[in-house]
Motif scaffolding. Structure first.
Motif, short mmCIF file in Angstrom:
data_model
loop_
_atom_site.label_atom_id
_atom_site.label_comp_id
_atom_site.label_asym_id
_atom_site.label_seq_id
_atom_site.Cartn_x
_atom_site.Cartn_y
_atom_site.Cartn_z
N ALA A 69 0.87 -1.19 0.00
CA ALA A 69 0.00 0.00 0.00
C ALA A 69 0.90 1.24 0.00
O ALA A 69 2.04 1.18 0.46
CB ALA A 69 -0.90 -0.01 1.23
N PRO A 70 0.41 2.35 -0.51
CA PRO A 70 1.21 3.57 -0.50
C PRO A 70 1.40 4.08 0.94
O PRO A 70 0.54 3.90 1.80
CB PRO A 70 0.40 4.57 -1.32
N VAL A 71 2.57 4.67 1.16
CA VAL A 71 2.86 5.24 2.48
C VAL A 71 3.90 6.35 2.29
O VAL A 71 4.68 6.33 1.33
CB VAL A 71 3.38 4.15 3.46
N GLU A 72 3.90 7.31 3.20
CA GLU A 72 4.92 8.35 3.18
C GLU A 72 5.72 8.25 4.47
O GLU A 72 5.15 8.20 5.57
CB GLU A 72 4.29 9.75 3.06
N ILE A 73 7.05 8.19 4.33
CA ILE A 73 7.95 8.08 5.48
C ILE A 73 8.99 9.18 5.36
O ILE A 73 9.73 9.23 4.38
CB ILE A 73 8.63 6.70 5.53
N GLU A 74 9.05 10.05 6.35
CA GLU A 74 10.04 11.12 6.38
C GLU A 74 10.04 11.93 5.07
O GLU A 74 11.08 12.27 4.54
CB GLU A 74 11.43 10.55 6.64
N GLY A 75 8.85 12.19 4.54
CA GLY A 75 8.71 12.99 3.34
C GLY A 75 8.95 12.25 2.04
O GLY A 75 8.90 12.83 0.96
N ILE A 76 9.20 10.95 2.12
CA ILE A 76 9.42 10.14 0.91
C ILE A 76 8.19 9.29 0.68
O ILE A 76 7.75 8.54 1.55
CB ILE A 76 10.68 9.27 1.05
N ARG A 77 7.63 9.40 -0.51
CA ARG A 77 6.42 8.65 -0.86
C ARG A 77 6.79 7.32 -1.49
O ARG A 77 7.58 7.25 -2.42
CB ARG A 77 5.59 9.48 -1.86
N LEU A 78 6.25 6.26 -0.94
CA LEU A 78 6.43 4.91 -1.49
C LEU A 78 5.07 4.44 -1.99
O LEU A 78 4.07 4.60 -1.29
CB LEU A 78 6.97 3.95 -0.43
N GLU A 79 5.07 3.84 -3.16
CA GLU A 79 3.84 3.37 -3.77
C GLU A 79 3.73 1.86 -3.65
O GLU A 79 4.74 1.17 -3.50
CB GLU A 79 3.78 3.77 -5.25
N ALA A 80 2.51 1.35 -3.74
CA ALA A 80 2.29 -0.09 -3.76
C ALA A 80 3.12 -0.69 -4.90
O ALA A 80 3.16 -0.15 -6.00
CB ALA A 80 0.82 -0.41 -3.95
#
Length: 179
Positions: A69-80
């Motif tokens: 699932a998409p998530v944002e960590i420390e301003g970095i967006r990760l997509e599924a």
């Protein structure tokens, strides 16, 4: 057939990582002689010592995963579908989680909160067996060879970035206890 395959994985998958835990754990204990001597003097510390060694040596340095699932960590967006590397060894030395994380301390409070065996749905199925084998190995070595010491300081490491492992661990056994 599937059940048979699962048993093979359970039997053999953790062999190398447990071997590496015992080898690199023993190396760390002998490099921190006060901790080895403490373990020999207080065998009741065996279980917390193994937890601390899993945290400290991190036999598995990292794991790869795919985002579900998409998530944002420390301003970095990760997509599924994105690939990520989980740096277990770094997490196990996080100063926000562990006091003085670069110090081996077999009396550490909260040492069992390492990520060396994963967690949740991703916990290692062999974690209990690995713990039992490591406790057994360190208990036998510390009881029989309390004067154990490193035979050499120039050690060879295997060339695997993911699994931290020694090619060999030459030691002097010292006088054996027979009781």
């Amino acid at each position: 057939m599937e059940l048979c395959a699962m048993f093979v994985v359970l039997l053999f998958a953790g062999h190398e990582t447990t071997t590496n835990l015992i080898g690199t754990g023993l190396l760390s204990l002998l490099q921190h002689r006060d901790q080895w001597d403490l373990l020999c003097a207080e065998p009741d510390l065996m279980r917390p010592a193994v937890e601390e060694l899993v945290r400290y040596v991190s036999p598995v340095q990292y794991l790869g995963r795919h985002m579900v699932a998409p998530v944002e960590i420390e301003g970095i967006r990760l997509e599924a579908g994105d690939s990520v590397l989980l740096m277990i060894a770094a997490a196990n030395r996080d100063p926000e989680v562990f006091d003085d994380p670069d110090r081996l301390n077999i009396r550490r409070e909260g040492g069992q909160f390492h990520l060396g065996f994963g967690m949740g749905a991703h916990v290692c199925l062999g974690s209990h067996l690995a713990r039992m084998e490591a406790v057994s190995a360190f208990r036998a070595l510390s009881a029989r060879y309390p004067d154990l010491s490193l035979a050499r300081v120039d050690l060879a490491w295997r060339g695997n970035a993911k699994l931290r492992s020694l090619a060999a661990l030459p030691v002097h056994l010292g006088a054996a206890r027979t009781a």
